[in-house]
Write a protein that holds these residues in place. Structure first.
Motif, PDB file in Angstrom:
ATOM      1  N   ALA A  39     -81.571  49.211  -2.668  1.00 37.03           N
ATOM      2  CA  ALA A  39     -81.194  48.764  -1.350  1.00 37.03           C
ATOM      3  C   ALA A  39     -79.562  48.791  -0.978  1.00 37.03           C
ATOM      4  O   ALA A  39     -79.236  48.905   0.423  1.00 37.03           O
ATOM      5  CB  ALA A  39     -81.696  47.373  -1.313  1.00 37.03           C
ATOM      6  N   ALA A  40     -79.012  48.416  -2.020  1.00 31.45           N
ATOM      7  CA  ALA A  40     -77.507  48.295  -1.518  1.00 31.45           C
ATOM      8  C   ALA A  40     -76.559  49.454  -1.902  1.00 31.45           C
ATOM      9  O   ALA A  40     -76.940  50.273  -2.892  1.00 31.45           O
ATOM     10  CB  ALA A  40     -76.701  46.876  -2.542  1.00 31.45           C
ATOM     11  N   PRO A  41     -75.338  49.716  -1.121  1.00 36.17           N
ATOM     12  CA  PRO A  41     -74.568  50.747  -1.656  1.00 36.17           C
ATOM     13  C   PRO A  41     -73.837  50.797  -3.010  1.00 36.17           C
ATOM     14  O   PRO A  41     -73.678  49.570  -3.317  1.00 36.17           O
ATOM     15  CB  PRO A  41     -73.700  50.989  -0.563  1.00 36.17           C
ATOM     16  N   ASN A  42     -73.423  51.904  -3.423  1.00 34.68           N
ATOM     17  CA  ASN A  42     -72.532  51.862  -4.643  1.00 34.68           C
ATOM     18  C   ASN A  42     -71.051  51.244  -4.229  1.00 34.68           C
ATOM     19  O   ASN A  42     -70.782  51.507  -3.114  1.00 34.68           O
ATOM     20  CB  ASN A  42     -72.479  53.145  -5.282  1.00 34.68           C
ATOM     21  N   ILE A  43     -70.445  50.789  -5.099  1.00 34.75           N
ATOM     22  CA  ILE A  43     -69.156  50.330  -4.962  1.00 34.75           C
ATOM     23  C   ILE A  43     -68.005  51.396  -5.672  1.00 34.75           C
ATOM     24  O   ILE A  43     -67.927  51.238  -6.836  1.00 34.75           O
ATOM     25  CB  ILE A  43     -68.996  48.820  -5.542  1.00 34.75           C
ATOM     26  N   PRO A  44     -67.389  52.287  -5.110  1.00 39.44           N
ATOM     27  CA  PRO A  44     -66.525  53.224  -5.485  1.00 39.44           C
ATOM     28  C   PRO A  44     -65.308  52.480  -5.800  1.00 39.44           C
ATOM     29  O   PRO A  44     -65.011  51.648  -5.285  1.00 39.44           O
ATOM     30  CB  PRO A  44     -66.574  54.087  -4.559  1.00 39.44           C
ATOM     31  N   VAL A  52     -56.820  54.881   5.343  1.00 37.65           N
ATOM     32  CA  VAL A  52     -56.093  54.385   4.473  1.00 37.65           C
ATOM     33  C   VAL A  52     -56.909  54.547   3.260  1.00 37.65           C
ATOM     34  O   VAL A  52     -58.171  54.031   3.112  1.00 37.65           O
ATOM     35  CB  VAL A  52     -55.428  53.212   4.504  1.00 37.65           C
ATOM     36  N   THR A  53     -56.609  55.058   2.024  1.00 42.30           N
ATOM     37  CA  THR A  53     -57.411  55.003   0.846  1.00 42.30           C
ATOM     38  C   THR A  53     -57.189  53.641   0.109  1.00 42.30           C
ATOM     39  O   THR A  53     -56.162  53.197  -0.357  1.00 42.30           O
ATOM     40  CB  THR A  53     -57.178  56.030  -0.287  1.00 42.30           C
ATOM     41  N   VAL A  54     -58.272  52.812  -0.060  1.00 44.13           N
ATOM     42  CA  VAL A  54     -57.981  51.508  -0.726  1.00 44.13           C
ATOM     43  C   VAL A  54     -58.698  51.657  -2.130  1.00 44.13           C
ATOM     44  O   VAL A  54     -59.830  51.829  -2.319  1.00 44.13           O
ATOM     45  CB  VAL A  54     -58.902  50.273  -0.079  1.00 44.13           C
ATOM     46  N   ASN A  59     -61.616  44.104 -11.295  1.00 38.52           N
ATOM     47  CA  ASN A  59     -61.812  42.796 -10.828  1.00 38.52           C
ATOM     48  C   ASN A  59     -62.099  42.927  -9.293  1.00 38.52           C
ATOM     49  O   ASN A  59     -62.776  41.941  -8.783  1.00 38.52           O
ATOM     50  CB  ASN A  59     -60.568  42.060 -11.205  1.00 38.52           C
ATOM     51  N   ASN A  60     -61.297  43.509  -8.409  1.00 40.13           N
ATOM     52  CA  ASN A  60     -61.713  43.745  -7.097  1.00 40.13           C
ATOM     53  C   ASN A  60     -62.980  44.463  -6.903  1.00 40.13           C
ATOM     54  O   ASN A  60     -63.455  44.024  -5.736  1.00 40.13           O
ATOM     55  CB  ASN A  60     -60.272  44.697  -6.451  1.00 40.13           C
ATOM     56  N   MET A 192     -53.317  49.708  -2.875  1.00 37.91           N
ATOM     57  CA  MET A 192     -54.219  49.027  -4.159  1.00 37.91           C
ATOM     58  C   MET A 192     -53.939  47.339  -3.831  1.00 37.91           C
ATOM     59  O   MET A 192     -52.913  46.788  -4.385  1.00 37.91           O
ATOM     60  CB  MET A 192     -53.643  49.414  -5.492  1.00 37.91           C
ATOM     61  N   PRO A 193     -54.677  46.783  -3.217  1.00 40.28           N
ATOM     62  CA  PRO A 193     -54.600  45.043  -3.024  1.00 40.28           C
ATOM     63  C   PRO A 193     -54.394  44.469  -4.207  1.00 40.28           C
ATOM     64  O   PRO A 193     -55.307  44.934  -5.219  1.00 40.28           O
ATOM     65  CB  PRO A 193     -55.964  44.940  -2.125  1.00 40.28           C
ATOM     66  N   ASN A 194     -53.653  43.453  -4.178  1.00 38.01           N
ATOM     67  CA  ASN A 194     -53.511  42.596  -5.354  1.00 38.01           C
ATOM     68  C   ASN A 194     -54.134  41.388  -5.379  1.00 38.01           C
ATOM     69  O   ASN A 194     -55.137  41.336  -4.477  1.00 38.01           O
ATOM     70  CB  ASN A 194     -51.893  42.359  -5.487  1.00 38.01           C
ATOM     71  N   ALA A 195     -54.113  40.646  -6.528  1.00 38.84           N
ATOM     72  CA  ALA A 195     -55.036  39.385  -6.462  1.00 38.84           C
ATOM     73  C   ALA A 195     -54.542  38.463  -5.505  1.00 38.84           C
ATOM     74  O   ALA A 195     -55.535  37.447  -5.246  1.00 38.84           O
ATOM     75  CB  ALA A 195     -54.651  38.770  -7.959  1.00 38.84           C
ATOM     76  N   GLN A 196     -53.908  38.508  -4.656  1.00 41.87           N
ATOM     77  CA  GLN A 196     -53.359  37.404  -3.757  1.00 41.87           C
ATOM     78  C   GLN A 196     -53.996  37.630  -2.262  1.00 41.87           C
ATOM     79  O   GLN A 196     -54.015  37.033  -1.337  1.00 41.87           O
ATOM     80  CB  GLN A 196     -51.901  37.046  -3.637  1.00 41.87           C
ATOM     81  N   SER A 197     -54.872  38.859  -2.303  1.00 48.05           N
ATOM     82  CA  SER A 197     -55.640  39.220  -1.069  1.00 48.05           C
ATOM     83  C   SER A 197     -56.430  38.028  -0.659  1.00 48.05           C
ATOM     84  O   SER A 197     -57.030  37.572  -1.411  1.00 48.05           O
ATOM     85  CB  SER A 197     -55.981  40.488  -1.146  1.00 48.05           C
ATOM     86  N   SER A 198     -56.505  37.908   0.629  1.00 49.00           N
ATOM     87  CA  SER A 198     -57.410  36.815   1.295  1.00 49.00           C
ATOM     88  C   SER A 198     -58.773  37.348   0.995  1.00 49.00           C
ATOM     89  O   SER A 198     -59.320  38.344   0.769  1.00 49.00           O
ATOM     90  CB  SER A 198     -57.274  36.954   2.792  1.00 49.00           C
ATOM     91  N   SER A 199     -59.739  36.071   0.727  1.00 46.46           N
ATOM     92  CA  SER A 199     -61.048  36.220   0.397  1.00 46.46           C
ATOM     93  C   SER A 199     -61.854  37.025   1.428  1.00 46.46           C
ATOM     94  O   SER A 199     -62.792  37.601   1.392  1.00 46.46           O
ATOM     95  CB  SER A 199     -61.865  35.209   0.127  1.00 46.46           C
ATOM     96  N   LEU A 200     -61.373  37.055   2.788  1.00 41.65           N
ATOM     97  CA  LEU A 200     -62.080  37.645   3.765  1.00 41.65           C
ATOM     98  C   LEU A 200     -61.878  39.069   3.874  1.00 41.65           C
ATOM     99  O   LEU A 200     -62.687  39.957   4.360  1.00 41.65           O
ATOM    100  CB  LEU A 200     -61.274  37.180   5.294  1.00 41.65           C
ATOM    101  N   PHE A 201     -60.948  39.620   3.119  1.00 41.46           N
ATOM    102  CA  PHE A 201     -60.483  40.884   3.143  1.00 41.46           C
ATOM    103  C   PHE A 201     -61.741  41.659   2.433  1.00 41.46           C
ATOM    104  O   PHE A 201     -62.389  42.737   2.851  1.00 41.46           O
ATOM    105  CB  PHE A 201     -59.289  41.405   2.379  1.00 41.46           C
ATOM    106  N   TRP A 202     -62.072  41.021   1.276  1.00 41.39           N
ATOM    107  CA  TRP A 202     -63.255  41.536   0.549  1.00 41.39           C
ATOM    108  C   TRP A 202     -64.622  41.825   1.121  1.00 41.39           C
ATOM    109  O   TRP A 202     -65.400  42.420   1.119  1.00 41.39           O
ATOM    110  CB  TRP A 202     -63.566  40.879  -0.887  1.00 41.39           C
TER     111      TRP A 202
END
Length: 642
Positions: A39-44, A52-54, A59-60, A192-202
């Protein structure tokens, strides 16, 4: 005994390995994917967002996976999100394009249901205050999809001009704590987002993955189309529901921004209503009639003449909804339709469909709109049309079923020319050479007053003038003209000429405008909204719209110059965020070394004539006023620098 000991060691080793595996991040990914099945997509590891390539660390990647799981916890949640994007995209994409913001940002817009006290675009109370959005006992602009979008896009554009990377701009926009979550070394096309990125971003990244995955698996289009109801001032949501003959829930869903029983009258907030395709057609016709009645406009509210067709498609075309529009075969666009799907459903080539509707290959299809499947006429069935707010040649062409080339020829205008509200367009023949442009003064009969005026009219003589530059303001039509303003007999051919009495009287009142109040220009900076600017200068938003020929849905860009007809307070200094203070250009503030004043365009004047009067170059005149061509309108305020 040795064998038993060896087996025990082997089992213990397997249990130990299994325990290590289960406590690792890879186990979470494996178990989650197994639980969700297909049902769900893979997470590349690498995801494309806004060009932009994220790149995701392990962990992310787990954070994104967790957000995907939340969406798929209930199938109804996924379906609801997909439908919300399908409904919001046609409403918000024009604003995204006007701000040069990539379409992927549409996934930031919908309200996050699992986050408390946030509006559209993830606006918390503190973020709304930062964006200068109003939140009080009457309204909460954070919950208005259009108003909030305009404010959010200006802030994102502000950050992009600094970061030059759209994902970094999004991270800065979502971060309200002041601690930068953007890497120090930054490329325009990689991050490459770091650990301080907002939870809304994910959550945003998860939304994009889920939406793309669902659309690839033939997700059905949303049932509703979002409609902007623009005549809601003073009404309740229940009043609007009754007028449009829809359920109350269809009106309430996107209007939780309203905290009182009635919609404010001073600020004309558009009401966003969910409508089915058939309800959309009815609402469009009904509100056009209401608008014409309120402003006493001489416009034929009977057009377009729309009737649902009995035509039924077969096979892949069975879902199409066909209409007769002004006597021609047409088709109604649904959510997710484009020029290719409509061409197929209409049994036309793409180029033919584009030609019939005066579109280009990059034109955006609007859900609910009825498009032509047959060529339009060279002449309309009525002689004149009065231009209303936000109307273009293309919309008027579709309204009357007349070709754009004919409108250009009859009125001596270009396809891209902005039409001034109140202008009389000729629909059946050329405006005679030497005859002035005609304008109808609009009157608000509901409040028994004219539309906001910027000048005191006075009668002047009609000068000798060329066709392209002449202008007439008509405050009232003669009885003869009113009687002749009616549809021609539908049995007559389109080549029927106008009778002499149907022409507008060239001796009607001509108005030369003289400003009443001190004038100034407000230079828009990042984060400002129409409402914030209006409050700053102690004027109403409606006045701001009227003075600048705009509406609530008109994009507001950083650097735009807005005309203000009322003296404003001294502009504030730069705020603590480091953003520039609002730049207000006032006559009294101009350095004597470069004196600035305004010229009000009078009937018969051209850019060349105005340049001669003030002894300046035409090129400078165009640069000062951000003009892309030589077209100007009567009453337009032009900046002159000396």
């Amino acid at each position: 005994m040795a064998t038993s000991y060896t087996s025990s060691i082997g089992i213990c080793k397997k249990v130990w390995l299994l325990s290590v595996f289960l406590t690792s991040g890879w186990a979470t990914l494996f178990v989650s994917q197994a639980a969700l099945g297909q049902a769900a997509p893979n997470i590349p590891f690498d995801i494309e967002f806004a060009g932009v390539t994220v790149h995701l660390t392990q962990n992310n990647q787990l954070k994104v996976k967790e957000e995907v799981e939340k969406l798929y916890a209930k199938r109804s949640v996924v379906t609801s999100y997909v439908y919300s994007i399908q409904q919001l995209a046609p409403l918000l994409n024009p604003l995204l394009r006007a701000s040069n913001i990539p379409p992927d940002f549409i996934h930031v817009a919908p309200i996050f249901p699992d986050v408390n006290s946030v509006g559209y675009w993830g606006t918390s109370l503190s973020k709304g205050h930062q964006l200068k959005l109003t939140s009080n006992g009457q309204i909460d602009e954070r919950l208005h999809p259009l108003v909030c979008t305009q404010a959010a896009l200006r802030d994102i554009d502000y950050w992009h001009r600094i970061r030059k990377n759209y994902v970094a701009s999004l991270l800065d926009y979502l971060n309200i704590n002041g601690d930068s979550s953007v890497p120090d070394r930054l490329s325009a096309y990689y991050i490459m987002p770091n650990a301080q990125s907002s939870s809304l971003f994910w959550k945003v990244i998860a939304r994009k993955l889920v939406f793309d995955h669902e659309m690839a698996t033939n997700q059905k289009p949303a049932q509703y189309i979002l409609y902007e109801y623009k005549n809601g001032g003073g009404k309740t949501l229940q009043d609007i529901a009754q007028q449009l003959q829809v359920s109350a829930q269809q009106v309430i869903t996107y209007n939780t921004w309203l905290r009182t029983s009635r919609i404010p009258t001073q600020t004309p907030y558009p009401v966003i209503v969910q409508l089915t395709p058939s309800e959309f057609t009815y609402a469009l016709s009904g509100e056009r009639q209401l608008s014409a009645k309120q402003t006493n406009q001489l416009t034929d509210i009977g057009f377009p003449i729309v009737k649902k067709s009995t035509e039924k498609g077969e096979g892949l075309r069975s879902a199409a909804t066909y209409y007769s529009i002004n006597g021609y075969r047409g088709i109604q666009a649904q959510n997710c339709d484009n020029v290719i799907t409509l061409s197929f459903l209409g049994k036309l080539s793409v180029n033919t469909f584009l030609k019939y509707n005066d579109l280009t290959a990059t034109s955006v299809i609007s859900p609910g709109t009825i498009y032509y499947l047959e060529p339009k006429a060279k002449r309309a069935k009525v002689p004149f049309h009065i231009v209303q707010n936000d109307q273009s040649l293309r919309s008027i062409s579709a309204m009357y079923g007349v070709k754009i080339k004919s409108l250009q020829k009859f009125n001596h205008v270009k396809a891209t020319q902005r039409l001034q509200t109140g202008r009389v367009l000729w629909l059946q023949r050329k405006r005679p050479t030497g005859k002035a442009f005609e304008y109808i003064q609009q009157v608000d009969t509901e409040n028994n007053q004219s539309a906001p005026e910027e000048s005191t009219p006075e009668k002047v003589d009609l000068p000798t003038q060329s066709v392209d530059d002449s202008t007439t303001i008509i405050t009232e039509l003669s009885d003869e003209t009113r009687l002749s303003y009616k549809p021609l007999n539908t049995n007559e051919t389109n080549t029927a000429a106008l009778s002499p009495e149907s022409e507008l009287d060239p001796d009607d009142t001509i108005v030369e405008e003289t400003p009443k109040d001190p004038m100034l220009y407000h230079c828009v900076v990042a984060g400002e909204t129409y409402h914030a600017i209006a409050r700053q200068h102690a004027v109403t938003v409606q006045q701001l719209y009227s003075w600048n020929n705009r509406t609530a849905s008109s994009p507001l860009k950083t650097g735009d110059m807005l005309l203000i007809q009322k003296q404003s307070p001294t502009p504030s200094k730069a705020d603590s965020s480091g953003k520039p203070s609002t730049d207000v250009v006032r006559l009294s503030d101009i350095d004597s070394s470069q004196y600035l004043f305004h010229h009000t365009v009078k009937p018969g004047q051209t850019l060349y004539r105005i340049a001669l009067i003030h002894k300046v170059a035409v090129k400078d005149l165009m640069n000062w006023n951000h003009l892309s061509n030589y077209t100007i309108e009567v009453g337009q305020q032009l900046i002159i620098r000396k």
